[in-house]
Design an enzyme around this catalytic site. Sequence first.
Site, mmCIF file in Angstrom:
data_model
loop_
_atom_site.group_PDB
_atom_site.id
_atom_site.type_symbol
_atom_site.label_atom_id
_atom_site.label_comp_id
_atom_site.label_asym_id
_atom_site.label_seq_id
_atom_site.Cartn_x
_atom_site.Cartn_y
_atom_site.Cartn_z
ATOM 1 N N GLU A 226 -8.023 2.017 -1.739
ATOM 2 C CA GLU A 226 -8.039 1.114 -2.889
ATOM 3 C C GLU A 226 -8.112 -0.322 -2.553
ATOM 4 O OE1 GLU A 226 -4.219 1.430 -5.221
ATOM 5 O OE2 GLU A 226 -4.383 -0.483 -5.652
ATOM 6 N N GLU B 258 1.182 3.661 -1.959
ATOM 7 C CA GLU B 258 1.808 2.405 -1.396
ATOM 8 C C GLU B 258 3.331 2.884 -1.269
ATOM 9 O OE1 GLU B 258 0.887 -0.720 -4.231
ATOM 10 O OE2 GLU B 258 -1.186 -0.901 -3.225
#
Length: 529
Positions: free
Chosen positions: A345, A249
Amino acid sequence: MDERGSESGRVPAFFIALLSLLTLAVLYAPRYERARLAAAVVPQATPIMPAAEVWLSTADRKLKLAPQPDVPMTPRGTAPADITIDIDARYQTIAGFGAAMTDASAWLIRNRLTEAQRQALLRELYGPPPNLNFNMMRLTIGASDFSLNLYTLDDIPFGQADPQLKYFNVAFNLPDLIPTVRDILAIHPELLIVASPWSAPAWMKDSQNLIGGELLEEHEGAYADYLIKYLDTYRSHGIPIFALTLQNEPNYSPISYPGMLMGAETRARIISKYLGPKLAHRTPKVSILDWDHNWSHPEQPLAVLANPAAARYVDGVAWHCYEGSQHAQGRVQREHPDKDAYITECSGGDWSLNMNGELLWFARNLLVTGTRQWARGVIYWNLALDENHGPHFGGCTLCNGVITIDSGTGAVTRTDEYYALAHFSRFVLPGAVRVRSTDTDADKGIANVAFQNATDGSIVLVMVNVKTTARRVSVVQGDARVEYTMPPESVATLVWNPDLAGMWIRRAYRWWSGKPLPWRIGDPKTLPP
């Protein structure tokens, strides 16, 4: 000879012929009678038709991957169908499905289960069908929000630096994570592992802290070496890494757990100058996946792939599910058809908006639409969490694992996400190819995706009915037709073998009509109008 003499010669010949016929009748009458009686007693055999096997789960949890009666297949005919499957239109090859072995998951499996419980659970999750057959896993390089403490693999006193990585070590992973992964590899040696860091060591960052900050440009080369040292160290422990991302991220800077911003320009520079060249000639190959963040910003991986020096080393794009649309995967794939897509994810949780469970969302939005939008693999977030959604260090306080392990008793509960994944992982085997199927989500309320397994040629069709009413669905593939009624709010996996189906369909049609089937399997030019 006169006329009278000629006539008297014909009479004996006539009686001789008649006597011969009567003799034959006497000799063959019993055989004819037995054949006639046998025909009268034995009915005409009905042709045996193939069938599609069915497994069903319902959102009310009354059925959980429950086998259902087989659904018979019939000749395709000329009637229209809701879903047409074309196995000659082939798309991406499937790598697999799985979940992340976070520090929290490994700790629970290692410390809250007995040896017998642990081995039974790991076989259930990673063993071949009828087990779940998980084929993919994600590992964190250093701590994540689901760790018991903060750490990286090269932590040194504040104010010092270690560009030669002399203090690199995996000490935090030795008690739980590494032994658990090795146990899984013993069950499933072909496991594909994607590894992602949450933060560089603090001494590499402008914040001098694992939480927040960015990587200093002067340490970009050392950061690439840090990742490569991770690959080498894990391989020395018998754990090969399939793919690597530069940063989890990279467009988000968390305030309660490790994280690090890393823009597209920085990622492209690290890949093109350091990581890419150093990994280029390694055997076995380790893939580089860019982005590793949400669907909402496809411009980020597109910017890296627009850099030719970096793009040559990038094998694909990793995606998360928390923001944006799955169709971002399709957009990037259309612009870069040589690059793979993986969902690395996605977590479910006990959110207030999800009181009715998450079976339908994960089956439809993540797995069906995710694979229709080119994902080669789907990796859920935590494999295992406890009844308190942990242990964790900051971050998500309501996240679910694929399984829940009771921290007091060790009892295992299987979540909605477990069953959503199982509808794929048990049946869509590594090496399967997604094939064309009519998209019926918008008009019929039935999301679907189809695959053909490479091992035996079987067809796998996964359908999701998000409606609160039952839905009748007709499916055609090759010569065969299947009619199935999806219960309200349900997920169904149908499996059949097209070669076997085609053989029996051809036999049945010939038996019924006395004619050969008027079209051929896999040849759209001969299909009826």
